[in-house]
Write a protein that holds these residues in place. Structure first.
Motif, PDB file in Angstrom:
ATOM      1  N   LEU A  96       0.832  -1.198   0.000  1.00 44.52           N
ATOM      2  CA  LEU A  96       0.000   0.000   0.000  1.00 44.52           C
ATOM      3  C   LEU A  96       0.872   1.255   0.000  1.00 44.52           C
ATOM      4  N   THR A  97       1.906   1.264   0.843  1.00 45.71           N
ATOM      5  CA  THR A  97       2.815   2.417   0.907  1.00 45.71           C
ATOM      6  C   THR A  97       3.489   2.652  -0.432  1.00 45.71           C
ATOM      7  N   ARG A  98       4.016   1.591  -1.023  1.00 44.23           N
ATOM      8  CA  ARG A  98       4.750   1.735  -2.285  1.00 44.23           C
ATOM      9  C   ARG A  98       3.823   2.174  -3.421  1.00 44.23           C
ATOM     10  N   ARG A  99       2.633   1.588  -3.482  1.00 48.89           N
ATOM     11  CA  ARG A  99       1.702   1.949  -4.558  1.00 48.89           C
ATOM     12  C   ARG A  99       1.254   3.399  -4.429  1.00 48.89           C
ATOM     13  N   TYR A 100       1.042   3.851  -3.199  1.00 47.34           N
ATOM     14  CA  TYR A 100       0.632   5.248  -3.010  1.00 47.34           C
ATOM     15  C   TYR A 100       1.775   6.192  -3.384  1.00 47.34           C
ATOM     16  N   VAL A 101       2.974   5.864  -2.955  1.00 44.25           N
ATOM     17  CA  VAL A 101       4.126   6.722  -3.265  1.00 44.25           C
ATOM     18  C   VAL A 101       4.360   6.801  -4.764  1.00 44.25           C
ATOM     19  N   GLU A 102       4.180   5.685  -5.446  1.00 40.45           N
ATOM     20  CA  GLU A 102       4.446   5.640  -6.880  1.00 40.45           C
ATOM     21  C   GLU A 102       3.337   6.274  -7.708  1.00 40.45           C
ATOM     22  N   GLY A 103       2.255   6.734  -7.049  1.00 41.61           N
ATOM     23  CA  GLY A 103       1.249   7.496  -7.773  1.00 41.61           C
ATOM     24  C   GLY A 103      -0.122   6.889  -7.866  1.00 41.61           C
ATOM     25  N   TYR A 263      14.996   6.796  -2.301  1.00 40.61           N
ATOM     26  CA  TYR A 263      13.926   7.051  -1.335  1.00 40.61           C
ATOM     27  C   TYR A 263      14.038   8.481  -0.823  1.00 40.61           C
ATOM     28  N   HIS A 264      12.896   9.164  -0.799  1.00 44.57           N
ATOM     29  CA  HIS A 264      12.861  10.574  -0.412  1.00 44.57           C
ATOM     30  C   HIS A 264      12.096  10.746   0.901  1.00 44.57           C
ATOM     31  N   LEU A 265      12.182  11.948   1.448  1.00 42.46           N
ATOM     32  CA  LEU A 265      11.493  12.221   2.707  1.00 42.46           C
ATOM     33  C   LEU A 265       9.991  12.010   2.569  1.00 42.46           C
ATOM     34  N   TYR A 266       9.448  12.319   1.399  1.00 45.10           N
ATOM     35  CA  TYR A 266       8.011  12.082   1.187  1.00 45.10           C
ATOM     36  C   TYR A 266       7.678  10.597   1.345  1.00 45.10           C
ATOM     37  N   ASP A 267       8.516   9.725   0.786  1.00 44.85           N
ATOM     38  CA  ASP A 267       8.290   8.286   0.893  1.00 44.85           C
ATOM     39  C   ASP A 267       8.271   7.857   2.360  1.00 44.85           C
ATOM     40  N   HIS A 268       9.233   8.363   3.131  1.00 41.75           N
ATOM     41  CA  HIS A 268       9.298   8.009   4.550  1.00 41.75           C
ATOM     42  C   HIS A 268       8.066   8.531   5.299  1.00 41.75           C
ATOM     43  N   THR A 269       7.599   9.717   4.917  1.00 39.40           N
ATOM     44  CA  THR A 269       6.434  10.290   5.597  1.00 39.40           C
ATOM     45  C   THR A 269       5.189   9.449   5.354  1.00 39.40           C
ATOM     46  N   VAL A 270       5.003   8.978   4.118  1.00 40.53           N
ATOM     47  CA  VAL A 270       3.874   8.099   3.824  1.00 40.53           C
ATOM     48  C   VAL A 270       3.989   6.810   4.632  1.00 40.53           C
ATOM     49  N   PHE A 271       5.197   6.257   4.688  1.00 45.45           N
ATOM     50  CA  PHE A 271       5.446   5.036   5.468  1.00 45.45           C
ATOM     51  C   PHE A 271       5.057   5.246   6.933  1.00 45.45           C
ATOM     52  N   GLN A 316       9.715  -4.314   4.796  1.00 40.74           N
ATOM     53  CA  GLN A 316      10.223  -5.220   3.767  1.00 40.74           C
ATOM     54  C   GLN A 316       9.550  -4.959   2.430  1.00 40.74           C
ATOM     55  N   GLN A 317       8.236  -4.741   2.440  1.00 33.15           N
ATOM     56  CA  GLN A 317       7.499  -4.541   1.193  1.00 33.15           C
ATOM     57  C   GLN A 317       7.705  -3.139   0.628  1.00 33.15           C
ATOM     58  N   ALA A 318       7.674  -2.131   1.495  1.00 34.35           N
ATOM     59  CA  ALA A 318       7.744  -0.747   1.024  1.00 34.35           C
ATOM     60  C   ALA A 318       9.097  -0.413   0.417  1.00 34.35           C
ATOM     61  N   TYR A 319      10.172  -0.958   0.993  1.00 30.23           N
ATOM     62  CA  TYR A 319      11.511  -0.605   0.537  1.00 30.23           C
ATOM     63  C   TYR A 319      12.201  -1.741  -0.227  1.00 30.23           C
ATOM     64  N   SER A 320      11.416  -2.792  -0.543  1.00 32.44           N
ATOM     65  CA  SER A 320      11.938  -3.919  -1.337  1.00 32.44           C
ATOM     66  C   SER A 320      13.216  -4.484  -0.720  1.00 32.44           C
ATOM     67  N   LEU A 321      13.146  -4.811   0.566  1.00 31.87           N
ATOM     68  CA  LEU A 321      14.299  -5.302   1.301  1.00 31.87           C
ATOM     69  C   LEU A 321      14.282  -6.821   1.403  1.00 31.87           C
TER      70      LEU A 321
END
Length: 355
Positions: A96-103, A263-271, A316-321
């Protein structure tokens, strides 16, 4: 009964505030209209259910029931977005985090909207089930050790003030400040020494303990006179200033990924915002489960196990770790969380004391 009504009002308020922040893109706007129909807001010819010029729905309600309809959508529906967001937030939070960040944002409730909704709902549920600060706190000092510790602090404060005073010239205007601190410390020592021994283990009270900072001393006095009220204010402050957890958490999450430029500050904020929203919703479920009599063992297990597991899965999912990398970062983040919460509560106590 008034508490339940107030709590319900809090849920509605949280939903409506969240709805006000939520973009309406991707939602159903009503029935399409035939050729020649005009937008009732701007007069543009309609070519679909919504006006392509101003965005207003082509189908408008004009009934008392429409008001209730708006409230229900604001609180529970988010026009269907909530029911698409919650399953992902619970089971695949990183996706959910990654999909939202990606638009991909029209399908899901925005992080801030669901954050506000969950926070308001959580505190409303706390109120409904009766989780309130105690109203009969004993303000007595209690033990000999506590009084001795307070006396020693006053003695040390007096000694430090005497040293600072003696290091200054006789015409230095700052000497008066240290003279006052010395006098205050001596007054505190005399007051502590005057407490009857028979009252030490009862409800002995000491007031006017001075730090030299008027605003802080006034705050100490308020805590001492009415700790129950101050605890209630602290709870209210948590409710009002919970958003501070987001900027407080941001530098700590950034530290975990600062060398990864993608990864940007916006990505971390959504997370962070989605994570806090889930934890609030989890607290709601745990509180309700406890209220209906679920075993205390299950409650404790859920409280201890689910938060770190969810954080691990989201990271793990949001940052593809890889799982090992995500696990190590989660362990570090759990340590960071204790620091963040400590800073947050300290800020609230200080603000409550000063204000």
């Amino acid at each position: 009964m008034s508490g339940e009504f107030e709590a319900a009002g809090g849920i509605v308020t949280g939903g409506l505030i969240g709805r006000a922040l939520e973009p309406r893109a991707g939602e159903h706007g009503g029935e399409a209209h035939g050729p020649g129909a005009l937008c009732l807001n701007c007069g543009t010819a309609l070519i679909g259910p919504n006006c392509h010029q101003c965005g207003q729905s082509g189908h408008v309600h004009r009934s008392l029931g429409a008001i209730g309809h708006e409230i229900l959508h604001g609180v529970a529906h988010f026009e269907g977005k909530l029911w698409r967001t919650l399953p992902l937030l619970a089971w695949r939070p990183g996706e959910l985090t990654r999909r939202y960040v990606e638009g991909e944002r029209a399908r899901f409730v925005s992080p801030m909207a669901i954050f506000l909704f969950s926070i308001f709902t959580m505190f409303a549920v706390f109120q409904i089930v009766g989780l309130q600060p105690p109203s009969d706190i004993n303000t007595g000092l209690g033990t000999t050790e506590m009084i001795a510790e307070m006396r020693q602090e006053a003695v040390d404060r007096r000694a430090d003030s005497i040293k600072e005073r003696d290091e200054r010239k006789a015409d230095d205007p700052k000497r008066a400040r240290y003279e006052k601190r010395i006098a205050d410390a001596e007054a505190t020592i005399r007051q502590l020494d005057s407490i009857p021994k028979s009252a030490i283990n009862g409800r002995a009270r000491v007031t006017h303990i001075q730090s030299g900072w008027y605003a802080l001393d006034h705050g100490f006095e308020k805590w001492q006179k009415n700790p129950s009220l101050m605890l209630y204010k602290l709870q209210t402050s948590v409710y009002k200033f919970s958003w501070l957890l987001i900027p407080l958490s941001l530098p700590f999450v950034w530290l975990l990924f600062f060398w990864k430029r993608q990864y940007h500050l916006y990505d971390h904020t959504v997370f962070i915002t989605y994570s806090i929203a889930f934890m609030s919703l989890l607290f709601i479920v745990i509180t309700l489960a406890s209220a209906i009599g679920v075993s205390e063992g299950w409650i404790v297990a859920a409280s201890l196990i689910l938060p770190p597991l969810h954080l691990l899965r989201q990271m793990q999912q949001a940052y593809s770790l890889r799982w090992l990398s995500a696990t190590l970062r989660t362990i570090v983040m759990l340590f960071f969380i204790t620091i963040i919460v400590s800073i947050f509560l300290t800020l609230l106590v200080v603000m409550g004391s000063l204000g």
